[in-house]
Design an enzyme around this catalytic site. Sequence first.
Site, PDB file in Angstrom:
ATOM      1  N   SER A 125      19.793 -66.341 -13.499  1.00  0.00           N
ATOM      2  CA  SER A 125      21.037 -66.406 -12.874  1.00  0.00           C
ATOM      3  C   SER A 125      21.091 -67.468 -11.556  1.00  0.00           C
ATOM      4  O   SER A 125      22.014 -67.657 -10.912  1.00  0.00           O
ATOM      5  CB  SER A 125      21.361 -65.040 -11.749  1.00  0.00           C
ATOM      6  OG  SER A 125      20.524 -64.726 -11.138  1.00  0.00           O
ATOM      7  N   LYS A 163      19.247 -64.202  -4.833  1.00  0.00           N
ATOM      8  CA  LYS A 163      20.599 -64.642  -4.761  1.00  0.00           C
ATOM      9  C   LYS A 163      20.741 -65.473  -3.327  1.00  0.00           C
ATOM     10  O   LYS A 163      19.982 -65.240  -2.503  1.00  0.00           O
ATOM     11  CB  LYS A 163      21.579 -63.874  -4.693  1.00  0.00           C
ATOM     12  CG  LYS A 163      21.699 -62.700  -5.942  1.00  0.00           C
ATOM     13  CD  LYS A 163      22.333 -63.545  -7.193  1.00  0.00           C
ATOM     14  CE  LYS A 163      22.661 -62.929  -8.407  1.00  0.00           C
ATOM     15  NZ  LYS A 163      21.447 -62.464  -9.108  1.00  0.00           N
TER      16      LYS A 163
END
Length: 207
Positions: A125, A163
């Site tokens: 990701s 993230k």
Amino acid sequence: MEEKKDRRGGARPGAGRPKGDSRLYAFRCPGALADRIDEQPNKTEFIRSSIETALMVKERNLQRLGEIIPAGRVRSRMMPFFDQRVVAGFPVPLDNDERSQDIDILSMLVPHPEASYLIRVQGDSMIDADIMSGDIVIVDKSNRNPSAKEIAVCELNGEYTLKRIAYEDGQAWLVPANPDYPRFKVTPDDDFSIWGTVTYIIHKARD
């Protein structure tokens, strides 16, 4: 002679075990995992909660983290260091040991060893931030206030994910670095915290 009546009768409305949508599953697991399950006071609730958490991670496209190693457990390693720029022009001689100085590579990469950890990444990701699955990131746990450009290790409902964090109108968003993954809004119902900030990324040279 009087006939004996059948006292059993038929089915009564509302009698018996109520029907529901629950189902019974049976599965085998490795011995070490079985031992962990046996340690739980409520095995059924533990298994159900673990499955729900795993499904939540999959549905929200969160990136899982692999092994976490405290930096204090990593041995120091001295390496020659040439304190000069390497440019894409005329060659610069780097084969003279007198030009180099020995430095501790761990001290250079980990300025706060007591609060730093090495973590292996699982998932893709954050590939546009040049973090691939299998890479090792160095995380400084003393920095829990990353900027929008920095990458953070976040704890969300008991799971850890890598993230960037963006704030819009006071609302936190987890932002991936891969267009195949959506942004995720952190709601008031979520148990959310910032675990640390990535300071260095370690990986082999890409082809």
